[in-house]
Motif scaffolding. Structure first.
Motif, PDB file in Angstrom:
ATOM      1  N   LEU A 300       3.368  -9.496  -3.809  1.00  0.00           N
ATOM      2  CA  LEU A 300       1.967  -9.826  -4.041  1.00  0.00           C
ATOM      3  C   LEU A 300       1.148  -8.661  -3.489  1.00  0.00           C
ATOM      4  CD1 LEU A 300       1.812 -13.625  -3.091  1.00  0.00           C
ATOM      5  CD2 LEU A 300       1.810 -12.600  -5.389  1.00  0.00           C
ATOM      6  N   ARG A 301       0.744  -7.766  -4.361  1.00  0.00           N
ATOM      7  CA  ARG A 301       0.027  -6.565  -3.962  1.00  0.00           C
ATOM      8  C   ARG A 301      -1.439  -6.703  -4.358  1.00  0.00           C
ATOM      9  NH1 ARG A 301       2.863  -1.006  -4.655  1.00  0.00           N
ATOM     10  NH2 ARG A 301       1.583  -0.745  -2.770  1.00  0.00           N
ATOM     11  N   ASN A 302      -2.222  -7.239  -3.433  1.00  0.00           N
ATOM     12  CA  ASN A 302      -3.628  -7.529  -3.711  1.00  0.00           C
ATOM     13  C   ASN A 302      -3.751  -8.416  -4.952  1.00  0.00           C
ATOM     14  OD1 ASN A 302      -4.479  -5.843  -1.551  1.00  0.00           O
ATOM     15  ND2 ASN A 302      -4.265  -4.049  -2.872  1.00  0.00           N
ATOM     16  N   SER A 303      -2.927  -9.455  -4.949  1.00  0.00           N
ATOM     17  CA  SER A 303      -2.885 -10.348  -6.104  1.00  0.00           C
ATOM     18  C   SER A 303      -2.678 -11.785  -5.646  1.00  0.00           C
ATOM     19  CB  SER A 303      -1.774  -9.922  -7.069  1.00  0.00           C
ATOM     20  OG  SER A 303      -0.507  -9.954  -6.429  1.00  0.00           O
ATOM     21  N   ARG A 304      -2.679 -12.692  -6.604  1.00  0.00           N
ATOM     22  CA  ARG A 304      -2.640 -14.122  -6.302  1.00  0.00           C
ATOM     23  C   ARG A 304      -1.853 -14.837  -7.384  1.00  0.00           C
ATOM     24  NH1 ARG A 304      -7.376 -14.645  -7.178  1.00  0.00           N
ATOM     25  NH2 ARG A 304      -7.487 -15.915  -9.076  1.00  0.00           N
ATOM     26  N   ILE A 305      -1.216 -15.946  -6.978  1.00  0.00           N
ATOM     27  CA  ILE A 305      -0.505 -16.774  -7.936  1.00  0.00           C
ATOM     28  C   ILE A 305      -0.888 -18.224  -7.684  1.00  0.00           C
ATOM     29  CG2 ILE A 305       1.513 -16.892  -6.409  1.00  0.00           C
ATOM     30  CD1 ILE A 305       3.257 -17.201  -8.887  1.00  0.00           C
ATOM     31  N   GLU A 306      -1.034 -18.980  -8.763  1.00  0.00           N
ATOM     32  CA  GLU A 306      -1.334 -20.404  -8.624  1.00  0.00           C
ATOM     33  C   GLU A 306      -0.030 -21.179  -8.516  1.00  0.00           C
ATOM     34  OE1 GLU A 306      -3.856 -21.972 -11.614  1.00  0.00           O
ATOM     35  OE2 GLU A 306      -5.551 -20.655 -11.142  1.00  0.00           O
ATOM     36  N   GLY A 314      -1.708 -12.399  -1.624  1.00  0.00           N
ATOM     37  CA  GLY A 314      -1.159 -11.401  -0.721  1.00  0.00           C
ATOM     38  C   GLY A 314      -1.929 -10.105  -0.827  1.00  0.00           C
ATOM     39  N   VAL A 315      -2.096  -9.415   0.303  1.00  0.00           N
ATOM     40  CA  VAL A 315      -2.767  -8.108   0.299  1.00  0.00           C
ATOM     41  C   VAL A 315      -1.852  -7.062   0.908  1.00  0.00           C
ATOM     42  CG1 VAL A 315      -5.128  -8.994   0.351  1.00  0.00           C
ATOM     43  CG2 VAL A 315      -3.905  -8.634   2.514  1.00  0.00           C
ATOM     44  N   ASP A 316      -2.010  -5.828   0.442  1.00  0.00           N
ATOM     45  CA  ASP A 316      -1.259  -4.710   0.994  1.00  0.00           C
ATOM     46  C   ASP A 316      -1.673  -4.463   2.444  1.00  0.00           C
ATOM     47  OD1 ASP A 316       0.157  -4.315  -1.297  1.00  0.00           O
ATOM     48  OD2 ASP A 316      -0.949  -2.542  -1.953  1.00  0.00           O
ATOM     49  N   ASP A 317      -0.791  -3.784   3.168  1.00  0.00           N
ATOM     50  CA  ASP A 317      -1.057  -3.542   4.583  1.00  0.00           C
ATOM     51  C   ASP A 317      -2.139  -2.479   4.775  1.00  0.00           C
ATOM     52  OD1 ASP A 317      -0.186  -4.030   7.429  1.00  0.00           O
ATOM     53  OD2 ASP A 317       0.006  -1.850   7.315  1.00  0.00           O
ATOM     54  N   LEU A 318      -2.777  -2.536   5.917  1.00  0.00           N
ATOM     55  CA  LEU A 318      -3.821  -1.580   6.262  1.00  0.00           C
ATOM     56  C   LEU A 318      -3.317  -0.144   6.295  1.00  0.00           C
ATOM     57  CD1 LEU A 318      -5.466  -3.673   9.114  1.00  0.00           C
ATOM     58  CD2 LEU A 318      -6.640  -2.901   7.047  1.00  0.00           C
ATOM     59  N   ALA A 319      -2.015   0.045   6.531  1.00  0.00           N
ATOM     60  CA  ALA A 319      -1.457   1.395   6.556  1.00  0.00           C
ATOM     61  C   ALA A 319      -1.641   2.097   5.219  1.00  0.00           C
ATOM     62  CB  ALA A 319       0.028   1.338   6.916  1.00  0.00           C
ATOM     63  N   GLY A 320      -1.811   1.336   4.139  1.00  0.00           N
ATOM     64  CA  GLY A 320      -2.013   1.930   2.822  1.00  0.00           C
ATOM     65  C   GLY A 320      -3.331   2.648   2.676  1.00  0.00           C
ATOM     66  N   GLU A 321      -4.275   2.386   3.577  1.00  0.00           N
ATOM     67  CA  GLU A 321      -5.578   3.041   3.494  1.00  0.00           C
ATOM     68  C   GLU A 321      -5.468   4.547   3.669  1.00  0.00           C
ATOM     69  OE1 GLU A 321      -7.905   1.006   6.399  1.00  0.00           O
ATOM     70  OE2 GLU A 321      -8.476  -0.617   5.008  1.00  0.00           O
ATOM     71  N   GLY A 326      -4.281   0.150   0.429  1.00  0.00           N
ATOM     72  CA  GLY A 326      -4.553  -0.835   1.464  1.00  0.00           C
ATOM     73  C   GLY A 326      -5.008  -2.156   0.895  1.00  0.00           C
ATOM     74  N   PRO A 327      -5.480  -3.059   1.749  1.00  0.00           N
ATOM     75  CA  PRO A 327      -5.857  -4.404   1.300  1.00  0.00           C
ATOM     76  C   PRO A 327      -7.104  -4.397   0.431  1.00  0.00           C
ATOM     77  CG  PRO A 327      -6.432  -4.101   3.609  1.00  0.00           C
ATOM     78  CD  PRO A 327      -5.643  -2.898   3.212  1.00  0.00           C
ATOM     79  N   ASP A 328      -7.061  -5.180  -0.632  1.00  0.00           N
ATOM     80  CA  ASP A 328      -8.215  -5.341  -1.523  1.00  0.00           C
ATOM     81  C   ASP A 328      -8.438  -6.839  -1.691  1.00  0.00           C
ATOM     82  OD1 ASP A 328     -10.064  -5.521  -3.579  1.00  0.00           O
ATOM     83  OD2 ASP A 328      -9.238  -3.818  -4.690  1.00  0.00           O
ATOM     84  N   PHE A 329      -9.309  -7.395  -0.859  1.00  0.00           N
ATOM     85  CA  PHE A 329      -9.528  -8.837  -0.851  1.00  0.00           C
ATOM     86  C   PHE A 329     -10.260  -9.306  -2.099  1.00  0.00           C
ATOM     87  CE2 PHE A 329      -8.570  -7.897   3.507  1.00  0.00           C
ATOM     88  CZ  PHE A 329      -7.882  -9.012   3.948  1.00  0.00           C
ATOM     89  N   ALA A 330     -11.095  -8.444  -2.648  1.00  0.00           N
ATOM     90  CA  ALA A 330     -11.806  -8.825  -3.868  1.00  0.00           C
ATOM     91  C   ALA A 330     -10.834  -9.002  -5.023  1.00  0.00           C
ATOM     92  CB  ALA A 330     -12.853  -7.767  -4.213  1.00  0.00           C
ATOM     93  N   ALA A 331      -9.856  -8.081  -5.112  1.00  0.00           N
ATOM     94  CA  ALA A 331      -8.869  -8.183  -6.184  1.00  0.00           C
ATOM     95  C   ALA A 331      -7.977  -9.396  -6.001  1.00  0.00           C
ATOM     96  CB  ALA A 331      -8.022  -6.906  -6.227  1.00  0.00           C
ATOM     97  N   ALA A 332      -7.624  -9.700  -4.753  1.00  0.00           N
ATOM     98  CA  ALA A 332      -6.701 -10.804  -4.496  1.00  0.00           C
ATOM     99  C   ALA A 332      -7.379 -12.165  -4.554  1.00  0.00           C
ATOM    100  CB  ALA A 332      -6.042 -10.614  -3.131  1.00  0.00           C
TER     101      ALA A 332
END
Length: 429
Positions: A300-306, A314-321, A326-332
């Motif tokens: 789950l890379r900044n994505s969501r499942i019903e 799920g969001v990617d880790d902050l290390a990805g920044e 990194g995390p993209d809460f709007a996308a997820a």
């Protein structure tokens, strides 16, 4: 950036060097005679230990082959853990030392015949070069035992005797602590169970069980055997869903392919889901995302499942920044139905503040290891909003697992490893 890295590295090496010197001084120099076999053995340990520790820390990052990295990692990382508790032991010994000397002095005054008198032999007569013991030097020979006491009742000075008693006690406690901590890790994680009520969870999803797995850290030390124990423990709980919340590995896909193979056997009703941790980025995030997908997990890379009764995001880790990701809460979470409960998988607990803003009901995290090695828990508590366990932030709950494995030393003290079964509860049930 490079200058900052170099400065930090120099500071770390200076701290490690000072700690090694201090522990060596108390455990080797203050308790042995120059040119004795015990001094030579102690010196050898305090030379080999730091070298192996540096080799373990550098390991494959320095181009060391995986097989060689495994050989170095075991003694190197165990030495680092042992150094921590040797250091703490000799620090405590600074308090005990004068009290023990005082007790011996008073005992000598009351019963002089029962106490071995301090030797008047000078350091020069024995070839000793122990500045802190100049006024109280052993008369020991090469045939003496580890405490410098032979069958001929060699006289031992009070100061040196105290150093040996305190140093021996510190070493025994440190070895026992590290040994017990290593056994706890290698024996595999225990199962922890908690119930989390969610206001928006429908009655139909009441009792759904999520196996939360974090920080397994498969690598040079923890391999396929450990991975198999983790899988067996998870499957033994018969979860509805498995959430792997990052730091699954430490190393390249090619080197750890056999170590992660048992993960193919994970079983649950709704599947296994995965989010990246900072160590996936250190080890090569894209190859590992491809690998976990091939093993049967769903990233789950900044994505969501019903799912039935709630959403799982799920969001990617902050290390990805550092790589522009990194995390993209709007996308997820941005376009979700807010009438539905949502559970968020995010490796680092610090993501809780964004989760609160997004109206997340429950965040599942790891990363902290619960501190792993006491007193590291105090550092982890300062660096993270929650070190371990369940806490509430507004209407959002955060659960932080201590993790199933260990990073660096395969040792845990005061922070036992766990796999947590989070049972969701509906307020309508």
């Amino acid at each position: 950036m490079i200058l900052v890295f170099v400065l930090v590295l120099v500071v770390i090496l200076a701290i490690l060097g000072a700690a090694h010197w201090y522990v060596w001084r108390r455990l080797v120099r203050d308790t042995t005679v120059v040119r004795s076999r015990w001094r030579r053995a102690g010196n050898a340990v305090f030379i080999a230990g730091p070298i192996l520790a540096v080799g373990a820390l550098a390991g494959e990052q320095a181009g060391l082959p995986h097989a060689a990295a495994r050989v170095v990692a075991w003694p190197g990382y165990l030495w680092l853990a042992l150094l921590i508790y040797l250091f703490l032991g000799v620090v405590v010994g600074e308090v005990v030392r004068p009290l023990l000397r005082l007790w011996l002095a008073r005992r000598a005054e009351k019963s002089p015949a029962l106490t071995a008198p301090a030797s008047d032999t000078t350091a020069a007569s024995q070839g000793d070069a122990m500045p802190s013991e100049a006024e109280a030097v052993d008369t020991v020979s090469e045939t003496d035992g580890p405490l410098g006491v032979s069958e001929e009742s060699v006289r031992v000075s009070r100061r040196v005797f105290v150093s040996r008693v305190v140093g021996g006690a510190a070493a025994a406690v440190a070895v026992g602590t590290v040994g017990a901590g290593a056994f706890g890790v290698l024996n595999g994680p225990s199962v922890k169970r908690i119930t989390v009520p969610l206001a928006k969870l429908p009655r139909s999803a009441h009792g759904l069980r999520i196996a939360v797995v974090s920080d397994v850290h498969l690598g040079p030390i923890l391999g396929s055997g450990f991975c198999r124990r983790v899988v067996e423990t998870i499957n033994g709980t018969q979860p509805d869903l498995i959430a792997v919340v990052g730091d699954l590995i430490d190393g390249d896909v090619e080197d750890l392919a056999s170590s992660v193979e048992p993960l193919r056997g994970l079983r649950s009703k709704l599947g296994t889901f995965f989010v990246t941790g900072n160590h996936e980025y250190i080890s090569g995030v894209e190859p590992w995302v491809t690998k976990v997908r091939e093993l049967g997990m769903r990233p789950l890379r900044n994505s969501r499942i019903e799912l039935p009764g709630f959403d799982l995001a799920g969001v990617d880790d902050l290390a990805g920044e550092d790589d522009g990701a990194g995390p993209d809460f709007a996308a997820a979470l941005g376009d979700r139905d807010r009438s539905r409960a949502v559970v968020l998988m995010a490796h680092q607990p610090v993501n809780i503040y964004d989760a609160v803003d997004q109206g997340v009901d429950l965040q599942l995290s790891g990363h902290t290891h619960g501190g792993q090695l006491w007193p590291g828990n105090y550092i982890a508590e300062m660096a993270n909003p929650t070190n371990a366990g369940l806490e509430k932030y507004g209407d959002t709950q955060l659960y932080v697992s201590r993790g199933a494995g260990a990073w660096g030393p395969p040792v845990r003290v005061g922070a036992p490893s766990d796999i947590t079964i989070v049972e969701l509860a509906s307020l309508q049930a």
